[in-house]
Scaffold this motif. Structure first.
Motif, PDB file in Angstrom:
ATOM      1  N   ARG A  81      29.027  48.769  41.165  1.00 26.00           N
ATOM      2  CA  ARG A  81      28.750  48.294  39.811  1.00 26.00           C
ATOM      3  C   ARG A  81      27.318  48.694  39.447  1.00 26.00           C
ATOM      4  O   ARG A  81      26.385  47.893  39.528  1.00 26.00           O
ATOM      5  CB  ARG A  81      28.936  46.782  39.718  1.00 26.00           C
ATOM      6  CG  ARG A  81      28.819  46.246  38.295  1.00 26.00           C
ATOM      7  CD  ARG A  81      28.952  44.731  38.268  1.00 26.00           C
ATOM      8  NE  ARG A  81      30.295  44.285  38.643  1.00 26.00           N
ATOM      9  CZ  ARG A  81      30.641  43.005  38.751  1.00 26.00           C
ATOM     10  NH1 ARG A  81      29.737  42.060  38.538  1.00 26.00           N
ATOM     11  NH2 ARG A  81      31.872  42.679  39.092  1.00 26.00           N
ATOM     12  N   TRP A 110      27.421  50.069  31.124  1.00 30.21           N
ATOM     13  CA  TRP A 110      28.796  49.582  31.042  1.00 30.21           C
ATOM     14  C   TRP A 110      29.762  50.729  30.805  1.00 30.21           C
ATOM     15  O   TRP A 110      30.853  50.757  31.360  1.00 30.21           O
ATOM     16  CB  TRP A 110      28.930  48.552  29.913  1.00 30.21           C
ATOM     17  CG  TRP A 110      28.679  49.090  28.522  1.00 30.21           C
ATOM     18  CD1 TRP A 110      27.490  49.113  27.853  1.00 30.21           C
ATOM     19  CD2 TRP A 110      29.646  49.693  27.657  1.00 30.21           C
ATOM     20  NE1 TRP A 110      27.647  49.685  26.617  1.00 30.21           N
ATOM     21  CE2 TRP A 110      28.967  50.055  26.462  1.00 30.21           C
ATOM     22  CE3 TRP A 110      31.005  49.967  27.743  1.00 30.21           C
ATOM     23  CZ2 TRP A 110      29.595  50.671  25.382  1.00 30.21           C
ATOM     24  CZ3 TRP A 110      31.652  50.584  26.674  1.00 30.21           C
ATOM     25  CH2 TRP A 110      30.940  50.927  25.514  1.00 30.21           C
ATOM     26  N   ARG A 156      30.349  52.827  33.964  1.00 35.11           N
ATOM     27  CA  ARG A 156      31.225  52.121  34.897  1.00 35.11           C
ATOM     28  C   ARG A 156      32.695  52.196  34.469  1.00 35.11           C
ATOM     29  O   ARG A 156      33.590  52.394  35.300  1.00 35.11           O
ATOM     30  CB  ARG A 156      30.774  50.672  35.019  1.00 35.11           C
ATOM     31  CG  ARG A 156      29.484  50.530  35.820  1.00 35.11           C
ATOM     32  CD  ARG A 156      28.627  49.366  35.375  1.00 35.11           C
ATOM     33  NE  ARG A 156      29.344  48.108  35.308  1.00 35.11           N
ATOM     34  CZ  ARG A 156      28.863  47.017  34.698  1.00 35.11           C
ATOM     35  NH1 ARG A 156      27.656  47.051  34.135  1.00 35.11           N
ATOM     36  NH2 ARG A 156      29.550  45.909  34.680  1.00 35.11           N
ATOM     37  N   GLU A 169      36.259  44.311  37.060  1.00 30.43           N
ATOM     38  CA  GLU A 169      35.235  45.290  36.725  1.00 30.43           C
ATOM     39  C   GLU A 169      35.310  45.726  35.267  1.00 30.43           C
ATOM     40  O   GLU A 169      34.288  45.971  34.626  1.00 30.43           O
ATOM     41  CB  GLU A 169      35.349  46.502  37.652  1.00 30.43           C
ATOM     42  CG  GLU A 169      35.060  46.201  39.112  1.00 30.43           C
ATOM     43  CD  GLU A 169      33.667  45.631  39.324  1.00 30.43           C
ATOM     44  OE1 GLU A 169      32.753  45.962  38.550  1.00 30.43           O
ATOM     45  OE2 GLU A 169      33.493  44.844  40.273  1.00 30.43           O
ATOM     46  N   ALA A 173      32.310  44.844  32.651  1.00 31.29           N
ATOM     47  CA  ALA A 173      31.637  45.933  31.933  1.00 31.29           C
ATOM     48  C   ALA A 173      31.636  45.664  30.435  1.00 31.29           C
ATOM     49  O   ALA A 173      30.617  45.874  29.747  1.00 31.29           O
ATOM     50  CB  ALA A 173      32.313  47.265  32.234  1.00 31.29           C
TER      51      ALA A 173
END
Length: 207
Positions: free
Chosen positions: A61, A65, A68, A106, A110
């Motif tokens: 991570r 954002w 990712r 995730e 994000a």
């Protein structure tokens, strides 16, 4: 799970994969598999999740954002690119384990870090994941067709494009020779997802 993935990747048809064949490959009988999975659907769910877990191995991570999310999308694409027989049915087997949980976590984290309003995070999660799965499935379906089917579809495409009446379909006739059959490359998949990411109601810098 690794053996199941190998069997699927070597199959010409998803239908050729079965619990009986997997059991035989493992040197046992299908009754032993039924102690762990009630039916083929449960097994497929576990396989999809196993693929996701492997795809996310080494994921960190870090970065913006947007970086990712792109990483997550491409990891999914790359994982299923070598498993078209499995990928074309990912919408039927969404996964039910830690791999799926990790993707959900995730993705939503994000979006949250992007500053997307809290009430919109679930909605945008569904949009991103649904489109990713749809594109992967569509590409896989085109890749897993037999050579005869692919040739027939290409001929059908040529008929409706090159045979278009310029008077009635001027745009189609103009671009006919440059239209390819359905199927996404990794680059076109990413370009499409980038367009969607541009629309994310982010309040933080994402590129």
């Amino acid at each position: 799970m690794d053996t199941a993935v190998e069997l699927i990747s070597g199959s010409e048809r998803d239908e050729s994969f079965s619990m009986r064949k997997l059991a035989a490959e493992l040197g046992t009988d299908s009754s032993s598999l039924y102690r762990h999975f009630r039916n083929r659907t449960e097994l497929m769910l576990a396989i999809v999740d196993h693929v996701l877990v492997q795809a996310l191995h080494g994921y960190q991570r870090q970065g913006t954002w947007r970086t990712r999310l792109v990483d997550l999308m491409l990891r999914s694409w790359d994982a299923y690119a070598v498993l078209p027989q499995l990928a074309k049915d990912t919408s039927h087997y969404p996964g039910t384990g830690r791999g799926s949980q990790r993707v959900m976590e995730e993705t939503m984290q994000a979006l949250s870090d992007a500053g997307v309003p809290e009430e919109l995070v679930p909605e945008w999660y569904h949009r991103l994941v649904s489109l990713t799965v749809a594109l992967i499935s569509a590409h896989a379906a085109s890749q897993s067709s037999s050579p005869t089917e692919q040739k027939r579809r290409l001929e059908d495409l040529r008929v409706i494009t090159l045979g278009a009446d310029p008077a009635e379909f001027p745009a189609l006739a103009h671009y006919a020779r440059r239209i390819e059959r359905l199927g996404f490359t990794r680059e076109s998949f990413l370009a499409t997802m980038e367009l969607v990411l541009d629309a994310v109601p982010a309040r933080q810098e994402g590129s």
